[in-house]
Motif scaffolding. Sequence first.
Motif, mmCIF file in Angstrom:
data_model
loop_
_atom_site.group_PDB
_atom_site.id
_atom_site.type_symbol
_atom_site.label_atom_id
_atom_site.label_comp_id
_atom_site.label_asym_id
_atom_site.label_seq_id
_atom_site.Cartn_x
_atom_site.Cartn_y
_atom_site.Cartn_z
ATOM 1 N N LEU A 239 0.831 -1.205 0.000
ATOM 2 C CA LEU A 239 0.000 0.000 0.000
ATOM 3 C C LEU A 239 0.865 1.255 0.000
ATOM 4 C CD1 LEU A 239 -2.734 1.408 0.197
ATOM 5 C CD2 LEU A 239 -2.609 1.145 2.697
ATOM 6 N N GLN A 240 1.874 1.292 0.868
ATOM 7 C CA GLN A 240 2.742 2.464 0.939
ATOM 8 C C GLN A 240 3.496 2.679 -0.370
ATOM 9 O OE1 GLN A 240 6.326 2.172 3.260
ATOM 10 N NE2 GLN A 240 6.325 4.352 3.784
ATOM 11 N N VAL A 241 4.098 1.613 -0.883
ATOM 12 C CA VAL A 241 4.890 1.724 -2.111
ATOM 13 C C VAL A 241 4.004 2.082 -3.299
ATOM 14 C CG1 VAL A 241 6.310 0.434 -3.751
ATOM 15 C CG2 VAL A 241 6.722 0.196 -1.298
ATOM 16 N N SER A 242 2.784 1.556 -3.348
ATOM 17 C CA SER A 242 1.872 1.859 -4.452
ATOM 18 C C SER A 242 1.544 3.345 -4.497
ATOM 19 C CB SER A 242 0.593 1.041 -4.316
ATOM 20 O OG SER A 242 0.851 -0.334 -4.401
ATOM 21 N N LEU A 243 1.215 3.912 -3.341
ATOM 22 C CA LEU A 243 0.847 5.322 -3.289
ATOM 23 C C LEU A 243 2.036 6.228 -3.605
ATOM 24 C CD1 LEU A 243 -1.503 5.328 -0.156
ATOM 25 C CD2 LEU A 243 -2.156 5.468 -2.564
ATOM 26 N N ILE A 244 3.185 5.936 -3.016
ATOM 27 C CA ILE A 244 4.357 6.792 -3.236
ATOM 28 C C ILE A 244 4.922 6.587 -4.636
ATOM 29 C CG2 ILE A 244 6.718 7.256 -2.447
ATOM 30 C CD1 ILE A 244 5.802 6.819 0.372
ATOM 31 N N SER A 245 4.812 5.387 -5.174
ATOM 32 C CA SER A 245 5.247 5.150 -6.563
ATOM 33 C C SER A 245 4.366 5.922 -7.542
ATOM 34 C CB SER A 245 5.193 3.651 -6.889
ATOM 35 O OG SER A 245 6.108 2.934 -6.113
ATOM 36 N N SER A 246 3.080 6.012 -7.237
ATOM 37 C CA SER A 246 2.172 6.807 -8.071
ATOM 38 C C SER A 246 2.570 8.274 -8.048
ATOM 39 C CB SER A 246 0.731 6.644 -7.583
ATOM 40 O OG SER A 246 0.313 5.302 -7.667
ATOM 41 N N LEU A 247 2.969 8.743 -6.865
ATOM 42 C CA LEU A 247 3.440 10.119 -6.739
ATOM 43 C C LEU A 247 4.722 10.330 -7.546
ATOM 44 C CD1 LEU A 247 3.222 12.922 -5.396
ATOM 45 C CD2 LEU A 247 4.551 11.992 -3.478
ATOM 46 N N PHE A 248 5.636 9.364 -7.462
ATOM 47 C CA PHE A 248 6.876 9.421 -8.246
ATOM 48 C C PHE A 248 6.565 9.490 -9.734
ATOM 49 C CE2 PHE A 248 9.997 7.074 -10.786
ATOM 50 C CZ PHE A 248 11.163 7.787 -10.518
ATOM 51 N N TYR A 249 5.652 8.644 -10.183
ATOM 52 C CA TYR A 249 5.281 8.601 -11.603
ATOM 53 C C TYR A 249 4.701 9.933 -12.054
ATOM 54 C CZ TYR A 249 3.101 6.901 -15.908
ATOM 55 O OH TYR A 249 2.723 6.725 -17.224
ATOM 56 N N PHE A 250 3.858 10.530 -11.212
ATOM 57 C CA PHE A 250 3.229 11.816 -11.548
ATOM 58 C C PHE A 250 4.281 12.929 -11.628
ATOM 59 C CE2 PHE A 250 1.486 15.864 -9.992
ATOM 60 C CZ PHE A 250 0.564 16.124 -10.996
ATOM 61 N N PRO A 282 17.782 13.246 -7.552
ATOM 62 C CA PRO A 282 17.142 13.879 -6.379
ATOM 63 C C PRO A 282 15.698 13.422 -6.177
ATOM 64 C CG PRO A 282 18.330 15.507 -7.667
ATOM 65 C CD PRO A 282 18.310 14.254 -8.485
ATOM 66 N N LEU A 283 15.004 13.139 -7.285
ATOM 67 C CA LEU A 283 13.627 12.667 -7.179
ATOM 68 C C LEU A 283 13.577 11.294 -6.506
ATOM 69 C CD1 LEU A 283 10.637 13.022 -7.785
ATOM 70 C CD2 LEU A 283 11.052 12.158 -10.105
ATOM 71 N N ILE A 284 14.524 10.430 -6.850
ATOM 72 C CA ILE A 284 14.592 9.101 -6.227
ATOM 73 C C ILE A 284 14.903 9.225 -4.737
ATOM 74 C CG2 ILE A 284 15.899 6.939 -6.159
ATOM 75 C CD1 ILE A 284 16.272 7.204 -9.198
ATOM 76 N N ILE A 285 15.837 10.109 -4.401
ATOM 77 C CA ILE A 285 16.171 10.346 -2.986
ATOM 78 C C ILE A 285 14.950 10.847 -2.231
ATOM 79 C CG2 ILE A 285 17.562 11.752 -1.423
ATOM 80 C CD1 ILE A 285 19.768 11.712 -3.562
ATOM 81 N N LEU A 286 14.196 11.743 -2.869
ATOM 82 C CA LEU A 286 12.971 12.275 -2.255
ATOM 83 C C LEU A 286 11.965 11.166 -1.981
ATOM 84 C CD1 LEU A 286 11.103 14.607 -1.385
ATOM 85 C CD2 LEU A 286 10.429 14.825 -3.803
ATOM 86 N N ILE A 287 11.833 10.243 -2.916
ATOM 87 C CA ILE A 287 10.878 9.147 -2.764
ATOM 88 C C ILE A 287 11.259 8.262 -1.578
ATOM 89 C CG2 ILE A 287 10.059 7.007 -3.838
ATOM 90 C CD1 ILE A 287 8.772 9.655 -4.852
ATOM 91 N N PHE A 288 12.547 7.938 -1.448
ATOM 92 C CA PHE A 288 12.970 7.105 -0.323
ATOM 93 C C PHE A 288 12.834 7.868 0.997
ATOM 94 C CE2 PHE A 288 14.899 4.321 -3.497
ATOM 95 C CZ PHE A 288 14.642 3.076 -2.926
ATOM 96 N N LEU A 289 13.024 9.172 0.952
ATOM 97 C CA LEU A 289 12.811 9.986 2.152
ATOM 98 C C LEU A 289 11.340 9.957 2.564
ATOM 99 C CD1 LEU A 289 14.070 11.894 4.233
ATOM 100 C CD2 LEU A 289 13.597 13.793 2.671
ATOM 101 N N LEU A 297 2.917 6.163 9.426
ATOM 102 C CA LEU A 297 1.563 6.481 8.978
ATOM 103 C C LEU A 297 0.878 5.246 8.413
ATOM 104 C CD1 LEU A 297 -0.550 8.722 8.455
ATOM 105 C CD2 LEU A 297 0.534 9.078 6.217
ATOM 106 N N PHE A 298 1.672 4.359 7.789
ATOM 107 C CA PHE A 298 1.129 3.125 7.203
ATOM 108 C C PHE A 298 1.234 1.943 8.170
ATOM 109 C CE2 PHE A 298 1.993 5.744 3.509
ATOM 110 C CZ PHE A 298 0.928 5.475 2.677
ATOM 111 N N GLY A 299 1.669 2.220 9.381
ATOM 112 C CA GLY A 299 1.766 1.148 10.385
ATOM 113 C C GLY A 299 2.937 0.221 10.179
#
Length: 306
Positions: A239-250, A282-289, A297-299
């Motif tokens: 769930l966490q990776v799906s949401l943040i990966s979508s943000l990365f893609y956008f 930097p975008l990849i670093i931001l995603i891992f951050l 937040l995702f438990g």
Amino acid sequence: FIWPDKSIKKHFQEIIFKFLPCIISMSTLELNAAIDERFGSTLSAGTYTLMDIAFKFMGIALSIFASGFASILLPYFSHVTNYAQKRLSFYIFQANKLIAWITLPATLIIIFLANKIIYTTFYKYSGSHFTLSNVNQTANLLIAYSSGLFFYSLNKILLSLYYSMQQMLIPTLVTVIGCILNIIFNFLLINKMGAVGLALATSLSAGLQSIIFLTILYFRFNFKIYLKAYTLFIMKLILQVSLISSLFYFIYNSIYYLINYHLIFLKSFLLEEIGLWLWVSPLIILIFLLLYKTRKLFGIKIYFLS
């Protein structure tokens, strides 16, 4: 000069006896890569080189985290083995969670950017020696190798665990079994999928090695398997990776669009050459951050991140 006495010779022989199996087990990935490349040499000219390039790029991703983490855990596991060996089950469970948390998004990023990685580092700077067909084939090989990134990383951690328990023979035997499985998969996949099949065979054999390692820990050393807790963790992670990966893609596509249509004079450098990584890194670093900051937040609770 003083010749070593019998006691020194005996201890030296014991060290060599333990060291030789370690050479084999620690080289499992390299052995499988050599097997793949031997099979690849029977394919079209240049396939061997493309496989080597893809494998080395995957190796960079592996060494950034897994190799260092495994080295750190070896003395830690050894210390725990001496005073509370039963807690090793908990620590290997937590290490497994951390590996999944790191390698899942890393694998997705590699898959998404595989073509760009090869295009910007080889095609743009190799003249006519590296064609677009080579780019696509190498990118597919990189994806196939990277699909096993989690298992390659886990196997390194499990090796450290076995070594901490003074078990040298078991990892060697499992490594040999893994190489045999890789050869079998190579025979099965090479005719249907070519070089990509060979890379997938390495990932499949690594996965089966992990299963064998864990099975031995469960039946031979009475390790506890936290199956329910791990399943729940994986669901939260997805769930966490799906949401943040979508943000990365956008964000990636937004920046790509901006450069492509509004920064025409920098388009080639920032989209097709090494300049691409000036904004993608930097975008990849931001995603891992973001993954780190939003884990609670995702438990997601990981012992080694607490």
